[in-house]
Design a protein around this motif. Structure first.
Motif, PDB file in Angstrom:
ATOM      1  N   UNK A  62     -13.671  -4.364 -36.761  1.00 30.25           N
ATOM      2  CA  UNK A  62     -14.478  -3.896 -35.683  1.00 30.25           C
ATOM      3  C   UNK A  62     -13.744  -3.999 -34.474  1.00 30.25           C
ATOM      4  N   UNK A  63     -12.852  -5.227 -34.433  1.00 28.32           N
ATOM      5  CA  UNK A  63     -11.848  -5.010 -33.096  1.00 28.32           C
ATOM      6  C   UNK A  63     -10.903  -3.821 -33.235  1.00 28.32           C
ATOM      7  N   UNK A  64     -10.203  -3.783 -34.531  1.00 27.75           N
ATOM      8  CA  UNK A  64      -9.260  -2.666 -34.599  1.00 27.75           C
ATOM      9  C   UNK A  64      -9.936  -1.174 -34.128  1.00 27.75           C
ATOM     10  N   UNK A  65     -11.414  -1.320 -34.555  1.00 24.99           N
ATOM     11  CA  UNK A  65     -12.000   0.158 -34.198  1.00 24.99           C
ATOM     12  C   UNK A  65     -12.107   0.160 -32.723  1.00 24.99           C
ATOM     13  N   UNK A  66     -12.551  -0.649 -32.010  1.00 20.99           N
ATOM     14  CA  UNK A  66     -12.467  -0.603 -30.494  1.00 20.99           C
ATOM     15  C   UNK A  66     -11.046  -0.484 -29.990  1.00 20.99           C
ATOM     16  N   UNK A  67     -10.242  -1.202 -30.338  1.00 24.10           N
ATOM     17  CA  UNK A  67      -8.805  -0.901 -29.877  1.00 24.10           C
ATOM     18  C   UNK A  67      -8.192   0.676 -30.097  1.00 24.10           C
ATOM     19  N   UNK A  68      -8.684   1.038 -31.120  1.00 22.04           N
ATOM     20  CA  UNK A  68      -8.436   2.468 -31.455  1.00 22.04           C
ATOM     21  C   UNK A  68      -9.023   3.676 -30.592  1.00 22.04           C
ATOM     22  N   UNK A  69     -10.517   3.056 -30.300  1.00 23.41           N
ATOM     23  CA  UNK A  69     -11.006   3.886 -29.148  1.00 23.41           C
ATOM     24  C   UNK A  69     -10.511   3.875 -27.877  1.00 23.41           C
ATOM     25  N   UNK A  70     -10.113   2.592 -27.214  1.00 21.26           N
ATOM     26  CA  UNK A  70      -9.257   2.351 -26.096  1.00 21.26           C
ATOM     27  C   UNK A  70      -8.030   3.249 -26.387  1.00 21.26           C
ATOM     28  N   UNK A  71      -7.254   3.344 -27.248  1.00 19.34           N
ATOM     29  CA  UNK A  71      -5.970   3.892 -27.540  1.00 19.34           C
ATOM     30  C   UNK A  71      -6.175   5.486 -27.225  1.00 19.34           C
ATOM     31  N   UNK A  72      -7.574   6.080 -27.585  1.00 18.15           N
ATOM     32  CA  UNK A  72      -7.544   7.482 -27.023  1.00 18.15           C
ATOM     33  C   UNK A  72      -7.477   7.643 -25.572  1.00 18.15           C
ATOM     34  N   UNK A  73      -7.824   6.599 -24.850  1.00 16.69           N
ATOM     35  CA  UNK A  73      -7.732   6.676 -23.227  1.00 16.69           C
ATOM     36  C   UNK A  73      -6.255   6.411 -23.092  1.00 16.69           C
ATOM     37  N   UNK A  74      -5.484   5.509 -23.491  1.00 18.20           N
ATOM     38  CA  UNK A  74      -4.151   5.210 -22.956  1.00 18.20           C
ATOM     39  C   UNK A  74      -3.171   6.498 -23.746  1.00 18.20           C
ATOM     40  N   UNK A  75      -3.472   7.135 -24.578  1.00 18.13           N
ATOM     41  CA  UNK A  75      -2.521   8.166 -25.129  1.00 18.13           C
ATOM     42  C   UNK A  75      -2.926   9.517 -24.394  1.00 18.13           C
ATOM     43  N   UNK A  76      -2.345   9.683 -23.080  1.00 17.86           N
ATOM     44  CA  UNK A  76      -2.764  10.676 -22.287  1.00 17.86           C
ATOM     45  C   UNK A  76      -2.279  12.048 -22.550  1.00 17.86           C
ATOM     46  N   UNK A  77      -0.915  12.296 -23.067  1.00 11.79           N
ATOM     47  CA  UNK A  77      -0.282  13.413 -23.187  1.00 11.79           C
ATOM     48  C   UNK A  77       0.319  13.580 -24.928  1.00 11.79           C
ATOM     49  N   UNK A  78       0.151  14.874 -24.952  1.00 11.31           N
ATOM     50  CA  UNK A  78       1.327  15.284 -26.069  1.00 11.31           C
ATOM     51  C   UNK A  78       2.119  16.173 -25.447  1.00 11.31           C
ATOM     52  N   UNK A  79       3.332  16.379 -26.083  1.00 18.46           N
ATOM     53  CA  UNK A  79       4.395  17.467 -25.651  1.00 18.46           C
ATOM     54  C   UNK A  79       4.775  18.670 -26.371  1.00 18.46           C
ATOM     55  N   UNK A  80       4.944  19.652 -25.536  1.00 17.39           N
ATOM     56  CA  UNK A  80       5.730  20.681 -26.058  1.00 17.39           C
ATOM     57  C   UNK A  80       7.163  20.453 -25.731  1.00 17.39           C
ATOM     58  N   UNK A  81       8.096  20.452 -26.865  1.00 16.85           N
ATOM     59  CA  UNK A  81       9.416  20.016 -26.283  1.00 16.85           C
ATOM     60  C   UNK A  81       9.811  20.962 -25.225  1.00 16.85           C
ATOM     61  N   UNK A  82       9.870  22.427 -25.489  1.00 19.98           N
ATOM     62  CA  UNK A  82      10.372  23.124 -24.248  1.00 19.98           C
ATOM     63  C   UNK A  82       9.749  22.811 -22.946  1.00 19.98           C
ATOM     64  N   UNK A  83       8.466  22.721 -22.904  1.00 16.65           N
ATOM     65  CA  UNK A  83       7.922  22.198 -21.525  1.00 16.65           C
ATOM     66  C   UNK A  83       8.287  20.883 -21.041  1.00 16.65           C
ATOM     67  N   UNK A  84       8.725  19.807 -21.965  1.00 14.55           N
ATOM     68  CA  UNK A  84       9.148  18.588 -21.606  1.00 14.55           C
ATOM     69  C   UNK A  84      10.531  18.853 -20.869  1.00 14.55           C
ATOM     70  N   UNK A  85      11.457  19.698 -21.494  1.00 15.48           N
ATOM     71  CA  UNK A  85      12.434  20.100 -20.817  1.00 15.48           C
ATOM     72  C   UNK A  85      12.400  20.620 -19.437  1.00 15.48           C
ATOM     73  N   UNK A  86      11.527  21.532 -19.489  1.00 16.74           N
ATOM     74  CA  UNK A  86      11.211  21.904 -17.950  1.00 16.74           C
ATOM     75  C   UNK A  86      10.587  21.006 -16.943  1.00 16.74           C
ATOM     76  N   UNK A  87       9.851  20.279 -17.526  1.00 16.60           N
ATOM     77  CA  UNK A  87       9.461  19.374 -16.466  1.00 16.60           C
ATOM     78  C   UNK A  87      10.458  18.196 -16.043  1.00 16.60           C
ATOM     79  N   UNK A  88      11.630  17.841 -16.869  1.00 13.86           N
ATOM     80  CA  UNK A  88      12.701  17.057 -16.575  1.00 13.86           C
ATOM     81  C   UNK A  88      13.470  17.792 -15.576  1.00 13.86           C
ATOM     82  N   UNK A  89      13.517  19.086 -15.611  1.00 10.55           N
ATOM     83  CA  UNK A  89      14.366  20.007 -15.007  1.00 10.55           C
ATOM     84  C   UNK A  89      13.862  20.239 -13.486  1.00 10.55           C
ATOM     85  N   UNK A  90      12.547  20.269 -13.443  1.00 10.79           N
ATOM     86  CA  UNK A  90      11.669  20.186 -12.083  1.00 10.79           C
ATOM     87  C   UNK A  90      11.755  19.080 -11.593  1.00 10.79           C
TER      88      UNK A  90
END
Length: 317
Positions: free
Chosen positions: A213-241
């Motif tokens: 149950x504790x792992x399930x609650x942690x997994x639910x909170x993990x959905x909040x802390x994992x904010x982004x996923x990335x497209x590699x090309x956009x990640x490059x553009x972000x660093x350049x900006x």
């Protein structure tokens, strides 16, 4: 040693409720809760296996020639996995660690002290790094950018604290496509493992319900802390900006991720220590073999299909 704040590994229900509306608070609570067991959960060590892994990621991102950097900073250090193993590999001579989680900073400093490495630490927000401009020769991070609300602001801070010509390397960032299949595989594995271990002959393989149950609650909170996923090309553009030069994003782990995520999920679903050394070696060597296959597939498969993104760049001189 400076952690500035005390960790809070046992958040109240009110704090958890507030964390659903505040990603930074969620990161603090989730990672303070994880700090004591994080190394075990992710099979983190500070021996040859993880030293080679960390140095391999750094070399993949940068083409490192073996010459050490002077002073390195790790953002979102967790227990220190990336920087401490890089230091042991000779990548950096001196280190500093920061994390939003006081528990993680404490864990990283304990690990550094145990290894005899010269490392200091601060509890800090990656969007406002508490060091003067032109301080570091190298800034690194592992699986941290996807937790930061304003990634571009964090990269601007990285470039501010780097010396002219200094380099940054961030590894272990989930791609959009990779995260989609990894999460599905993990969900299916968790459901299968927790269902099958209800059966009489397999109940010895089931973790106590309170832990599940504790792992399930942690997994639910993990959905909040994992904010982004990335497209590699956009990640490059972000660093350049943000002002970086010589920016390059590479990816890794396709078949290795398709094995790795179910393996990690299964390990989390059964009692600690149940699987033993032979299982650990099976998982590790299988990951190694599939990683070699992925290196070949990388010549023909689009980089966005792989799970892990690594981004590197430099501060203009």
């Amino acid at each position: 040693m400076s952690t500035d704040q005390a960790p809070n590994p046992h958040a109240t229900a009110e704090q958890v409720e507030a964390a659903w509306r505040d990603p930074k608070l969620a990161n603090v609570l989730y990672h303070d809760w994880e700090a004591g067991t994080y190394d075990e959960k992710w099979s983190i060590s500070y021996d040859e296996r993880c030293i080679d892994y960390a140095a391999g990621r750094f070399r993949l991102a940068t083409g490192w020639d073996g010459r050490p950097y002077g002073h390195a900073l790790e953002l979102g250090c967790g227990t220190g996995f990336f920087l401490l193993n890089l230091m042991q590999a000779g990548v950096a001579e001196k280190g500093s660690v920061t994390d939003l989680s006081p528990g993680m900073v404490q864990a990283a400093l304990r690990n550094a002290e145990h290894l005899g490495l010269p490392v200091d630490g601060k509890v800090a927000d990656a969007e406002t790094v508490p060091y003067p401009a032109d301080t570091f020769d190298l800034v690194v991070g592992h699986a941290v950018l996807h937790h930061i609300p304003d990634v571009e602001q964090a990269l601007r801070e990285v470039l501010r604290v780097l010396k002219p010509g200094g380099r940054f390397v961030f590894a272990g960032e989930p791609t959009m496509i990779g995260d989609a299949y990894a999460r599905k595989l993990s969900q299916w594995t968790w459901k299968a493992a927790t269902t099958v271990t209800r059966l009489g002959p397999l109940q010895g393989w089931r973790r106590p319900q309170a832990e599940l149950d504790e792992s399930s609650r942690a997994a639910a909170l993990e959905a909040v802390v994992d904010i982004h996923t990335f497209d590699p090309a956009e990640l490059e553009r972000m660093a350049e900006r943000a002002g970086a030069r010589d920016v390059r994003a590479v990816t890794e782990e396709l078949t290795a991720a398709m094995l790795g995520w179910p393996v990690r999920t299964f390990e989390a679903a059964v009692p600690a220590g149940k699987l033993g050394w032979n299982w650990a070696m099976f998982a590790y060597h299988s990951w190694q073999r599939l990683s070699k296959l992925d290196a070949v597939l990388g010549r023909v498969v689009p980089r966005a299909w792989f799970y892990n993104a690594l981004i590197s760049g430099t501060k203009p001189r």
